[in-house]
Scaffold this active site. Structure first.
Site, mmCIF file in Angstrom:
data_model
loop_
_atom_site.group_PDB
_atom_site.id
_atom_site.type_symbol
_atom_site.label_atom_id
_atom_site.label_comp_id
_atom_site.label_asym_id
_atom_site.label_seq_id
_atom_site.Cartn_x
_atom_site.Cartn_y
_atom_site.Cartn_z
ATOM 1 N N CYS A 1 -2.747 8.532 7.559
ATOM 2 C CA CYS A 1 -3.377 7.213 7.547
ATOM 3 C C CYS A 1 -2.473 6.202 8.256
ATOM 4 O O CYS A 1 -1.278 6.409 8.380
ATOM 5 C CB CYS A 1 -3.597 6.722 6.118
ATOM 6 S SG CYS A 1 -4.919 7.553 5.235
ATOM 7 N N HIS B 1 -5.602 -0.362 5.253
ATOM 8 C CA HIS B 1 -5.129 1.026 5.137
ATOM 9 C C HIS B 1 -6.289 1.922 5.578
ATOM 10 O O HIS B 1 -7.219 2.133 4.806
ATOM 11 C CB HIS B 1 -4.734 1.281 3.678
ATOM 12 C CG HIS B 1 -4.210 2.659 3.380
ATOM 13 N ND1 HIS B 1 -3.304 2.890 2.373
ATOM 14 C CD2 HIS B 1 -4.462 3.875 3.925
ATOM 15 C CE1 HIS B 1 -3.028 4.190 2.313
ATOM 16 N NE2 HIS B 1 -3.730 4.811 3.246
ATOM 17 N N THR C 1 0.863 -1.178 0.000
ATOM 18 C CA THR C 1 0.000 0.000 0.000
ATOM 19 C C THR C 1 0.896 1.222 0.000
ATOM 20 O O THR C 1 1.999 1.196 0.548
ATOM 21 C CB THR C 1 -0.996 -0.010 1.177
ATOM 22 O OG1 THR C 1 -2.044 0.921 0.913
ATOM 23 C CG2 THR C 1 -0.331 0.348 2.508
#
Lengths: 410, 180
Positions: free
Chosen positions: B42, B59, B36
């Site tokens: 995040c 995520h 990712t």
């Protein structure tokens, strides 16, 4: 034609689940595991859509649809990707990619994928939608979307008589609502795109079912806003030219409506340098001015010609550029919206492109699920540098700003 | 979201590299790597049962879902926003892994991300920090051992999670990579 945010959400959801259907068909037919990366609703003009088609080396399959709603869908893929798909569908056919065997394989793929894409809309509207037989089209630079869809979009299929000449409705219109879905295979970046271009009447049909009429904004407002964005980008481009002494043009200027989590996925994980600023007023929001590393160096050089500059000086040069571009970009908004937009000092950034945008989107995600994304690119004709501008206004405040653009709507 | 684990009816093997988007997750098996990119504030939550050869990566964007998302996530159908929030993503990821043969007690957790890249005037502050705190809390509440973390700072991260070894590689903008 009026549009409201609730309808845009519905459009986005339908387009996304339609694209997932299509991705599922693709996997079944070819063994390529594909997923939907981003679904965007673009509030575009005909010229915007045409440019997007022309800029890529795409081969595509077009299918018209009619019934509950009318318009066109296009399945487009990179040329290399098309060759590998043909091989998966009709082994050996890719030896001669222009053969009927190869193109008929792609047409069949388009038929099934786009058919799946449209099904969800029919379900939502509780009415049937017929699709025409697919047409294979190579979109090279010489052909405009008008040529493609106007001339061949409604081939002689069963639905032929039911479909009005689309060139008189969607494509001739200045205002186009384009649904752009980016599909990617799990292990590769190479893209598939599904575009859907409904007629204005069809957009109205869906708005009637899905929308909230009280909240609706005339589609011309979106166009006025798009126009304002283009003018802002134009001003930023002029200011950039004045500062650097290098000619620049606005390459891209786009307004789209996307799920918030889709915004970082519009950017890659390559490094970018530039600035991030916050703006406040009606609307408030965030803006990122980003350069690839080579462009950043070129811009800093242009600003300090012949000077021995240390990294700190180059950094402040980029900050200054960020300030200038942002002012140019936003000043016109303040004028058109008869408001004041305050801009925060630029924060320098040198990081992974998608990670730069992530905190901006996260701030918005606290109060909204969808975002209006404004993206512009300013480039020099000689490719000395490219400057990407991403602006993310607060959704509710932007709607208030829209009222200012179209007071007659209230 | 494509899950590669449930459908073993065909011969297609799992791809070597599986991308996880924003507000998204994926499950993979030994031999595959989950990736990712672009974690700013995040947080990436990487869980693996190395012995069972199964791993999952989520995520997430924000620490906590509203009550509505939580309620719906508790039902059979997974709410589409489940993966946007740390507190709904973690239990769902654990459930996916245990459904796929993982033993809860063997699952090792690693987290990365949650940086504070910018301080915004308008912000209620420190989403990254709150994401990390929520991840620690949710892992604890779900009985998952947190092995290691690479969180905070003022820079972005991209992740590659090896489903076979459970090693999480963290890359920064200019190529610096370290493994936890």
């Amino acid at each position: 034609m009026n549009l409201d945010v609730q309808s845009l959400r519905t459009f986005s959801r339908l387009a996304h689940s339609g694209a997932e259907e299509a991705a599922g068909s693709l996997s079944t037919l070819t063994g390529f595991d594909a997923r939907v990366a981003v679904t965007k609703v673009e509030m575009a003009t005909r010229a915007d859509v045409e440019r997007e088609f022309r800029e890529r080396d795409l081969v595509s399959v077009h299918i018209g649809f009619s019934g509950a709603i009318e318009g066109h869908t296009v399945l487009a893929f990179d040329r290399e990707r098309a060759v590998s798909l043909v091989d998966a569908l009709v082994p050996g056919a890719s030896d001669d990619p222009d053969s009927d065997l190869a193109t008929s394989g792609l047409k069949e793929l388009g038929n099934i994928m786009l058919g799946g894409f449209i099904d969800g809309w029919a379900d939502f509207l509780g009415d049937s939608i017929d699709i025409t037989t697919p047409t294979y089209v190579e979109l090279d630079a010489g052909r405009s979307l008008q040529d493609v869809i106007g001339a061949e979009g409604v081939p002689g299929g069963a639905a032929d008589t039911d479909v009005p000449d689309p060139s008189g409705t969607t494509i001739d219109s200045d205002h186009v609502l384009a649904f752009r879905n980016h599909l990617e295979t799990v292990d590769e970046e190479a893209g598939f795109y599904i575009y859907m271009l409904p007629t204005q009447e069809s957009v109205e049909t869906i708005v009637d079912v899905a929308g909230n009429a009280e909240d609706a904004i005339p589609v011309e407002t979106f166009t006025s806003f798009s126009q304002m964005i283009s003018e802002g980008a134009g001003q930023a481009s002029e200011d950039l030219t004045a500062m650097t002494g290098i000619d620049t043009n606005v390459d891209v200027s786009r307004l789209s409506f996307v799920p918030v989590e889709g915004v970082p996925m519009e950017l890659t994980d390559d490094a970018r340098r530039g600035v991030v600023l916050e703006f406040s007023g009606t609307p408030s929001g965030y803006i990122a001015i980003l350069f690839d590393p080579e462009s950043a160096e070129s811009v800093a050089d242009a600003l300090m010609p012949g000077m021995e500059s240390d990294p700190a000086m180059r950094k402040s040069a980029l900050q200054e550029i960020g300030n200038i571009v942002t002012s140019g970009f936003l000043d016109g908004w303040a004028n058109a919206l008869e408001t004041t937009i305050e801009i925060s000092p630029p924060r320098y950034v040198d990081d992974i492109a998608s990670a730069i945008v992530d905190p901006l989107v996260t701030e918005l995600a606290r109060t909204q699920d969808y975002a209006f994304l404004i993206d512009s690119a300013i480039a020099t004709p000689d490719e000395t540098f490219t400057c990407d501008i991403y602006a993310l206004p607060d959704e509710r405040e932007l709607r208030a700003a829209f009222d200012q653009l179209a007071p007659e709507a209230n | 979201m494509k899950v590669y684990t449930t459908d073993r009816s065909n011969d297609r093997s799992e791809p070597e590299r599986i991308k996880v988007g924003v507000a998204d997750y994926a499950i993979a098996h030994a031999g595959s790597t989950l990736v990712t990119s672009g974690l700013g504030s995040c947080v990436g939550i990487a869980l693996a049962d190395v012995e069972a050869g199964v791993a999952g990566l989520a995520h997430a964007m924000l620490p906590s879902a509203g009550a509505e998302t939580k309620r719906e996530a508790a039902e059979d159908d997974v709410h589409p926003d489940t993966w946007k929030y740390v507190d709904t993503a973690v239990p769902e990821l654990v459930r996916e892994l245990t459904d796929d043969g993982a033993e809860r007690s063997r699952i090792e957790g690693r987290i990365a991300g949650g940086s504070a890249m910018f301080e915004f005037e308008s912000s209620a502050g420190a989403v990254g920090e709150r994401n990390v705190a929520a991840a620690r809390e949710a892992l604890g509440a779900n009985g998952i051992t947190l092995i290691d973390s690479d969180v905070g700072g003022d820079y972005g991260r991209s992740l590659a999670f090896d489903a076979e070894t459970g090693e999480l590689s963290i890359r920064r903008a200019h190529g610096e990579t370290h493994v936890i």
